[in-house]
Design a protein around this motif. Sequence first.
Motif, short mmCIF file in Angstrom:
data_model
loop_
_atom_site.label_atom_id
_atom_site.label_comp_id
_atom_site.label_asym_id
_atom_site.label_seq_id
_atom_site.Cartn_x
_atom_site.Cartn_y
_atom_site.Cartn_z
N ASN A 127 -59.90 -22.61 -21.03
CA ASN A 127 -59.35 -23.38 -21.74
C ASN A 127 -59.97 -24.25 -20.74
OD1 ASN A 127 -56.57 -26.65 -21.65
ND2 ASN A 127 -57.11 -25.00 -23.29
N ASP B 282 -63.68 -24.01 -22.97
CA ASP B 282 -63.63 -24.58 -24.30
C ASP B 282 -62.72 -25.63 -24.77
OD1 ASP B 282 -63.06 -22.02 -25.66
OD2 ASP B 282 -60.97 -22.21 -25.67
N ALA C 226 -65.77 -28.52 -27.55
CA ALA C 226 -65.08 -29.42 -27.76
C ALA C 226 -65.36 -30.58 -27.91
CB ALA C 226 -63.17 -29.17 -27.81
N LEU D 42 -55.35 -29.38 -27.62
CA LEU D 42 -56.56 -27.55 -27.14
C LEU D 42 -55.78 -28.07 -25.49
CD1 LEU D 42 -58.37 -26.16 -26.93
CD2 LEU D 42 -60.63 -27.77 -27.18
N ALA E 140 -56.36 -25.94 -33.38
CA ALA E 140 -56.44 -26.17 -31.58
C ALA E 140 -55.25 -26.79 -31.12
CB ALA E 140 -57.34 -27.78 -31.59
N ARG E 141 -54.26 -25.70 -31.17
CA ARG E 141 -52.74 -25.05 -30.29
C ARG E 141 -52.89 -23.89 -29.16
NH1 ARG E 141 -48.35 -28.58 -32.72
NH2 ARG E 141 -49.45 -30.59 -32.82
N GLU F 103 -62.49 -23.61 -31.89
CA GLU F 103 -62.24 -24.65 -30.63
C GLU F 103 -61.67 -23.97 -28.96
OE1 GLU F 103 -61.97 -27.19 -34.17
OE2 GLU F 103 -60.33 -25.23 -33.32
N THR F 104 -60.12 -22.85 -29.27
CA THR F 104 -59.45 -22.22 -28.79
C THR F 104 -59.64 -20.78 -28.40
OG1 THR F 104 -57.62 -22.07 -30.27
CG2 THR F 104 -57.60 -24.00 -28.64
#
Length: 416
Positions: free
Chosen positions: A46, A49, A53, A66, A121-122, A147-148
């Motif tokens: 993460n 990422d 981002a 995110l 982005a979750r 993004e993730t």
Amino acid sequence: MLEQMGIAAKQASYKLALLSSREKNRVLETIADYLESHSDEILRANADDLAQARESGLSEAMLDRLALTPARLSAIANDVRQVCTLADPVGQVIDGGLLDSGLRIERRRVPLGVIGVIYEARPNVTVDVAALCLKTGNAAILRGGKETYRTNAATVGVIQLALKECGLPEAAVQAIDNPDRALVSEMLRMDKYIDMLIPRGGAGLHKLCREQSTIPVITGGIGVCHIYVDDTAEIDPALKIIVNAKTQRPSTCNTVETLLVNQAIADRFLPALSKQMATSGVTLHGDETVMRTLNGPAKLVPLKAEELDNEFLSLDLNVVVVADMDSAIAHIRQHGTQHSDAILTRTLSNANRFINEVDSSAVYVNASTRFTDGGQFGLGAEVAVSTQKLHARGPMGLEALTTYKWIGFGEDTIRA
């Protein structure tokens, strides 16, 4: 690649459909434990990422969606444990009875099969979807945003370790970890393997899925949410609700975006609102009446017409003065997304009229819109918030991931 994933998911779904509630809960408990014991690798992914981002100029609202922290990851694991405590809908007899023909018939809940979810982005969605799908005997194919993709890959890897530990196929939960957008279009045509598709993201994603998918699509999650302050509202309680609905977590789809204020209360209410929003760090986007009436202390900018149809997902709030409830309801019908809308009132007849005439998936009286959430509704972690009307509406919990079959029991019964 995707076809092989689809084949494997379909095969896994047949095995999942036969699991008992006890077996499914054991899997979920193992996943929750593994998420905590393997948290370092998920958080490292993460962090990578997030770094990329930021370099690409992602907004603060999207960065908040995110970001994972140890506390957020622990909360996600606890959400999985919470799903264990929920009643398993699979096998539930919805209704039935004995027919004149002598046939005994019942309608019984069964898994849908394979659920496809496309989201942005979750990273928490990865776990929420996996937990709810496994609890209801469904396999899942997940496609998170570019993004993730590192976070999602790491998270699904941990989930698959837990599945393997429990003797279940790893293909029960799969992620498309290639960020190539062309794979989304390919996924939308996998109706041979995917039984239901759920997009979670912006209006562009929903439009793409509605137009190109050959799979039944559940749409929702875009929240242009309103609060109407009527002329009988009490100012201090109203401000408390508005602060919660706007600032508790601004980047969510159930955050209020537009405040509608009855003109009869505007002179008393707007100065108090401005003072409170200044304290809360909220920028007000005012219509002509608001711009003419207010001169501080909150930051105030002119409202642009297009802002009435968009999610801010930030500490920005539209403020519109309306003549009466007719005008408020008309505004919500024109600009709302049928997600979550509220009225602040001390008049029962006004509350009932608002409930009956505002056609949203969740309608509130004297309460924050932030409650539109599976966990808050007692459903456990949600797979999405549906704003459509067929199959599921509002926060989608376990029952929304099932369908039903008709079963007839006879005693050598034939139709006359």
